[in-house]
Design a protein around this motif. Structure first.
Motif, PDB file in Angstrom:
ATOM      1  N   SER A  39       0.853  -1.197   0.000  1.00 54.63           N
ATOM      2  CA  SER A  39       0.000   0.000   0.000  1.00 54.63           C
ATOM      3  C   SER A  39       0.886   1.243   0.000  1.00 54.63           C
ATOM      4  O   SER A  39       2.115   1.159   0.089  1.00 54.63           O
ATOM      5  CB  SER A  39      -0.962  -0.021   1.195  1.00 54.63           C
ATOM      6  OG  SER A  39      -0.324   0.486   2.338  1.00 54.63           O
ATOM      7  N   GLY A  40       0.260   2.400  -0.103  1.00 54.59           N
ATOM      8  CA  GLY A  40       0.998   3.663  -0.227  1.00 54.59           C
ATOM      9  C   GLY A  40       2.030   3.877   0.872  1.00 54.59           C
ATOM     10  O   GLY A  40       3.112   4.431   0.628  1.00 54.59           O
ATOM     11  N   THR A  41       1.707   3.427   2.073  1.00 56.63           N
ATOM     12  CA  THR A  41       2.614   3.635   3.208  1.00 56.63           C
ATOM     13  C   THR A  41       3.976   2.987   2.950  1.00 56.63           C
ATOM     14  O   THR A  41       5.008   3.493   3.402  1.00 56.63           O
ATOM     15  CB  THR A  41       1.964   3.071   4.501  1.00 56.63           C
ATOM     16  OG1 THR A  41       0.697   3.699   4.657  1.00 56.63           O
ATOM     17  CG2 THR A  41       2.808   3.329   5.731  1.00 56.63           C
ATOM     18  N   PHE A  63      -2.011  12.038   7.697  1.00 55.75           N
ATOM     19  CA  PHE A  63      -1.071  11.329   6.816  1.00 55.75           C
ATOM     20  C   PHE A  63       0.315  11.964   6.876  1.00 55.75           C
ATOM     21  O   PHE A  63       1.324  11.263   6.841  1.00 55.75           O
ATOM     22  CB  PHE A  63      -1.628  11.242   5.394  1.00 55.75           C
ATOM     23  CG  PHE A  63      -2.802  10.316   5.330  1.00 55.75           C
ATOM     24  CD1 PHE A  63      -2.653   8.963   5.584  1.00 55.75           C
ATOM     25  CD2 PHE A  63      -4.078  10.798   5.078  1.00 55.75           C
ATOM     26  CE1 PHE A  63      -3.747   8.095   5.578  1.00 55.75           C
ATOM     27  CE2 PHE A  63      -5.170   9.947   5.056  1.00 55.75           C
ATOM     28  CZ  PHE A  63      -5.011   8.594   5.311  1.00 55.75           C
ATOM     29  N   ARG A  79       2.265  10.676   9.627  1.00 51.10           N
ATOM     30  CA  ARG A  79       2.821   9.322   9.432  1.00 51.10           C
ATOM     31  C   ARG A  79       4.310   9.390   9.051  1.00 51.10           C
ATOM     32  O   ARG A  79       5.086   8.509   9.407  1.00 51.10           O
ATOM     33  CB  ARG A  79       2.006   8.569   8.376  1.00 51.10           C
ATOM     34  CG  ARG A  79       2.355   7.115   8.283  1.00 51.10           C
ATOM     35  CD  ARG A  79       1.350   6.339   7.472  1.00 51.10           C
ATOM     36  NE  ARG A  79       0.030   6.328   8.081  1.00 51.10           N
ATOM     37  CZ  ARG A  79      -1.040   5.750   7.539  1.00 51.10           C
ATOM     38  NH1 ARG A  79      -0.939   5.106   6.405  1.00 51.10           N
ATOM     39  NH2 ARG A  79      -2.208   5.777   8.147  1.00 51.10           N
ATOM     40  N   GLN A  81       2.643  16.983   1.860  1.00 51.98           N
ATOM     41  CA  GLN A  81       1.533  16.299   1.202  1.00 51.98           C
ATOM     42  C   GLN A  81       1.128  17.107  -0.027  1.00 51.98           C
ATOM     43  O   GLN A  81       1.066  18.344   0.063  1.00 51.98           O
ATOM     44  CB  GLN A  81       0.316  16.256   2.134  1.00 51.98           C
ATOM     45  CG  GLN A  81       0.582  15.710   3.523  1.00 51.98           C
ATOM     46  CD  GLN A  81       1.098  14.306   3.481  1.00 51.98           C
ATOM     47  OE1 GLN A  81       2.267  14.079   3.776  1.00 51.98           O
ATOM     48  NE2 GLN A  81       0.264  13.374   3.098  1.00 51.98           N
ATOM     49  N   CYS A 120      -2.053  16.423  -1.573  1.00 49.11           N
ATOM     50  CA  CYS A 120      -3.353  16.600  -0.909  1.00 49.11           C
ATOM     51  C   CYS A 120      -3.275  15.862   0.420  1.00 49.11           C
ATOM     52  O   CYS A 120      -2.996  14.665   0.440  1.00 49.11           O
ATOM     53  CB  CYS A 120      -4.477  16.013  -1.768  1.00 49.11           C
ATOM     54  SG  CYS A 120      -6.037  15.894  -0.874  1.00 49.11           S
ATOM     55  N   THR A 135      -5.153  14.123   2.651  1.00 48.08           N
ATOM     56  CA  THR A 135      -6.490  13.534   2.492  1.00 48.08           C
ATOM     57  C   THR A 135      -7.351  13.679   3.751  1.00 48.08           C
ATOM     58  O   THR A 135      -8.571  13.759   3.659  1.00 48.08           O
ATOM     59  CB  THR A 135      -6.356  12.028   2.148  1.00 48.08           C
ATOM     60  OG1 THR A 135      -5.249  11.869   1.260  1.00 48.08           O
ATOM     61  CG2 THR A 135      -7.595  11.485   1.507  1.00 48.08           C
ATOM     62  N   ASP A 166       4.098  13.366  -0.717  1.00 47.38           N
ATOM     63  CA  ASP A 166       3.109  12.297  -0.629  1.00 47.38           C
ATOM     64  C   ASP A 166       1.932  12.687  -1.526  1.00 47.38           C
ATOM     65  O   ASP A 166       1.146  13.572  -1.192  1.00 47.38           O
ATOM     66  CB  ASP A 166       2.662  12.124   0.832  1.00 47.38           C
ATOM     67  CG  ASP A 166       1.490  11.142   0.967  1.00 47.38           C
ATOM     68  OD1 ASP A 166       0.983  10.662  -0.063  1.00 47.38           O
ATOM     69  OD2 ASP A 166       1.082  10.880   2.118  1.00 47.38           O
ATOM     70  N   ILE A 169      -0.181  10.296  -2.609  1.00 49.93           N
ATOM     71  CA  ILE A 169      -0.913   9.018  -2.640  1.00 49.93           C
ATOM     72  C   ILE A 169      -2.344   9.249  -3.101  1.00 49.93           C
ATOM     73  O   ILE A 169      -2.854   8.528  -3.951  1.00 49.93           O
ATOM     74  CB  ILE A 169      -0.839   8.320  -1.257  1.00 49.93           C
ATOM     75  CG1 ILE A 169       0.593   7.823  -1.001  1.00 49.93           C
ATOM     76  CG2 ILE A 169      -1.840   7.155  -1.173  1.00 49.93           C
ATOM     77  CD1 ILE A 169       0.852   7.192   0.351  1.00 49.93           C
ATOM     78  N   GLN A 226      -5.069   2.904  -5.283  1.00 53.80           N
ATOM     79  CA  GLN A 226      -6.510   2.861  -4.990  1.00 53.80           C
ATOM     80  C   GLN A 226      -7.185   4.219  -4.998  1.00 53.80           C
ATOM     81  O   GLN A 226      -8.237   4.395  -4.399  1.00 53.80           O
ATOM     82  CB  GLN A 226      -6.724   2.169  -3.632  1.00 53.80           C
ATOM     83  CG  GLN A 226      -6.383   2.975  -2.384  1.00 53.80           C
ATOM     84  CD  GLN A 226      -4.924   2.927  -1.985  1.00 53.80           C
ATOM     85  OE1 GLN A 226      -4.050   2.719  -2.812  1.00 53.80           O
ATOM     86  NE2 GLN A 226      -4.632   3.138  -0.710  1.00 53.80           N
ATOM     87  N   LYS A 227      -6.571   5.184  -5.688  1.00 49.61           N
ATOM     88  CA  LYS A 227      -7.131   6.548  -5.660  1.00 49.61           C
ATOM     89  C   LYS A 227      -7.469   6.973  -7.091  1.00 49.61           C
ATOM     90  O   LYS A 227      -8.299   6.361  -7.721  1.00 49.61           O
ATOM     91  CB  LYS A 227      -6.114   7.487  -5.014  1.00 49.61           C
ATOM     92  CG  LYS A 227      -5.502   6.947  -3.712  1.00 49.61           C
ATOM     93  CD  LYS A 227      -6.324   7.306  -2.521  1.00 49.61           C
ATOM     94  CE  LYS A 227      -5.645   6.797  -1.252  1.00 49.61           C
ATOM     95  NZ  LYS A 227      -6.311   7.199  -0.050  1.00 49.61           N
TER      96      LYS A 227
END
Ligand SMILES: Cc1ncc(COP(=O)(O)O)c(C=O)c1O
Length: 373
Positions: free
Chosen positions: A62-64, A89, A92, A136, A138, A140, A165, A167, A190-191
Motif C-alpha cells: 500500500s501507499g505507506t 497522513f 505518518r 503532502q 493533498c 487527504t 506524498d 498518494i 486505490q485513488k
C-alpha cells in the motif's frame, strides 16, 4: 437504498468495469516476455501521469510502503528530516522517521490549512542539517492542497530532498514533478488510478539517486538498488502483484485517452460543484486550501458525524468518509471527486447527504452551526 452502493471515499475509489474484467483474466507467469512487455509499458506510461522523465518504481504494497521507501532509501541514522505536519497522513512521515532512527523536525500547521512555503524556507535557512522536506500534495484527512510548486522552488536551492506524498492527489491535483523540482513522488493504486489497493509507486530524481549512494539505513524488500537493476529489464526483483499491474495498464490507457490535463480540469470542476453545493446546503467547508481530490465539510453542530456517515452507508447506500483521528472524528465528512467518480455519483451522494441531514436535524431539533469552527 442505492444498489450497488456509491463509493465517494478518498480511497479506495470505484474501479471501472473494463479494468475489473481484465483483472479477472487467467493468471500467467511473470518471468516471461509477456509480463515484461506489459511492465515495461506501464513503467513508461506512469511517467506521463507523474509528469516526469525520472524512473517510477512500482511496489506490491500500500501507499505507506512507498512513504517508508522514500525515507529509508535516502537517509542514514540520525539524519534530520523536516516534516510539514498538517494532518494524519503527514504525521505518518514523523512516525516512520522515528521508527528508523531518523531525527524528524515537525513543522506544525493547523489542520485545515496549507503550509506557507516561506515557513519551509525559514526552517531550511535556520537548520542547514535538514536533509529532506516531507509534504503532502493533498492531505487527504483534511482535504488540503499544498503549494508544491512554491515549495519546490525553495527546496531545490538547498541540498535537501523534496518528498511529496501524492498518494491521493496524483492524477487529480496537478503535480509537475520535474518542473516543480520534486525529488520523490509517492503514490498508490486505490485513488485516482482507479485500481484496487495493492500497488505503491515512487519516482526518483537524479538528485535523490545521488543521495541514495550514501544512505546507510538497513533495507531489503523495497531497497531501490534491486528495483533499479530489474527495471532495466522491464521487471521487478520480487513477484509482482501481476493482476493489479494488468489493471494498471488498462487504467493508464484510459487516463491517456482522456488526457491528464482534461482529468485535472474535470476533477477541479467536480470539486467546485461539490463545494458550491455543500455551501448552498448551509455547510461550512473545512479546508482553507481546497483540493480537487477530496472536499471536507464541517458537520453541523448537534449532528453526530459518525452516525451521519453510518446512516448514509448502511441505510442509503452512499459511502462517504468521516473525520480521522481524535481531533477530527465526527467533526467533518469527506467527499471525493477523483478517479472514476463522476458528476452523477456526486450529485446523488450530495442529495442523499442533504436528505439525511434534514432527517437527523428534524429528529434532534438542531440548527446548522458547524462543529469544527
Ligand atoms: C495522502 C495519503 N497518504 C498516505 C496514505 C496511506 O496510504 P495506504 O493506506 O495506501 O498505505 C493515504 C491513504 O489514504 C493518503 O491519502
Amino acid at each position: 437504498m442505492i444498489n450497488p452502493a456509491i463509493l465517494l471515499t478518498p480511497g479506495p475509489t470505484p474501479v471501472p468495469e473494463a479494468i475489473r474484467k481484465l483483472m479477472a483474466e487467467p493468471i500467467f507467469h511473470h518471468r516471461t516476455p509477456q509480463y515484461r512487455k506489459i511492465f515495461g509499458d506501464v513503467s513508461e506510461r506512469l511517467k506521463k501521469v507523474f509528469l516526469t522523465e525520472n524512473p517510477v518504481y512500482t511496489f506490491a504494497g500500500s501507499g505507506t510502503l512507498a512513504m517508508e521507501a522514500a525515507l529509508v532509501n535516502f537517509h542514514s541514522a540520525g539524519d534530520k528530516v523536516l516534516v510539514v505536519e498538517n494532518g494524519k497522513f503527514a504525521e505518518r512521515f514523523t512516525l516512520i522517521a522515528k521508527a528508523f532512527g531518523l531525527n524528524p523536525v515537525s513543522l506544525k500547521v493547523p489542520y485545515g490549512e496549507a503550509p506557507a512555503p516561506r515557513q519551509i524556507g525559514e526552517a531550511l535557512a535556520k537548520d542547514k542539517d535538514i536533509r529532506a522536506v516531507c509534504v503532502q500534495l493533498c492531505e487527504t484527512s483534511t482535504a488540503v492542497l499544498s503549494d508544491v510548486k512554491a515549495i519546490g522552488e525553495i527546496v531545490s536551492k538547498t541540498d535537501a530532498l523534496l518528498i511529496v506524498d501524492a498518494i491521493s492527489g496524483l492524477g487529480a491535483d496537478r503535480l509537475e514533478t520535474d518542473k516543480w523540482h520534486v525529488d520523490l513522488v509517492i503514490s498508490g493504486s486505490q485513488k485516482a488510478l482507479m485500481l484496487p489497493p495493492g500497488l505503491a509507486f515512487l519516482s526518483v530524481s537524479p538528485k535523490a539517486k545521488a543521495r541514495m549512494a550514501t544512505a546507510k539505513l538497513p533495507r531489503y524488500y523495497y531497497d531501490l538498488r534491486h528495483y533499479e537493476k530489474s527495471i532495466a529489464d522491464n521487471d521487478t526483483p520480487w513477484t509482482p502483484a501481476l493482476t493489479l499491474v494488468l489493471g494498471l495498464q488498462k487504467s493508464l490507457e484510459m487516463i491517456e485517452a482522456e488526457g491528464v490535463d482534461n482529468i485535472f480540469r474535470r476533477c477541479a470542476e467536480n470539486a467546485q460543484y461539490t463545494r458550491d453545493t455543500l455551501q448552498k446546503m448551509g455547510l461550512k467547508l473545512f479546508s482553507k486550501a481546497p483540493s480537487s481530490t477530496v472536499t471536507a465539510a464541517c458537520v453541523p453542530e448537534g449532528i453526530d458525524g459518525e452516525k451521519l456517515c453510518k446512516i448514509m452507508r448502511d441505510e442509503k447506500g452512499v459511502v462517504v468518509a468521516g473525520g480521522q483521528g481524535e481531533q477530527m472524528k465526527g467533526k467533518i465528512i469527506r467527499i471525493c471527486h477523483m478517479g472514476a467518480i463522476g458528476r452523477k455519483e456526486i450529485e446523488t451522494g450530495l442529495g442523499v447527504l442533504e436528505e439525511t441531514l434534514k432527517e437527523m436535524k428534524s429528529s434532534s431539533g438542531s440548527s446548522c452551526c458547524c462543529s469544527c469552527k
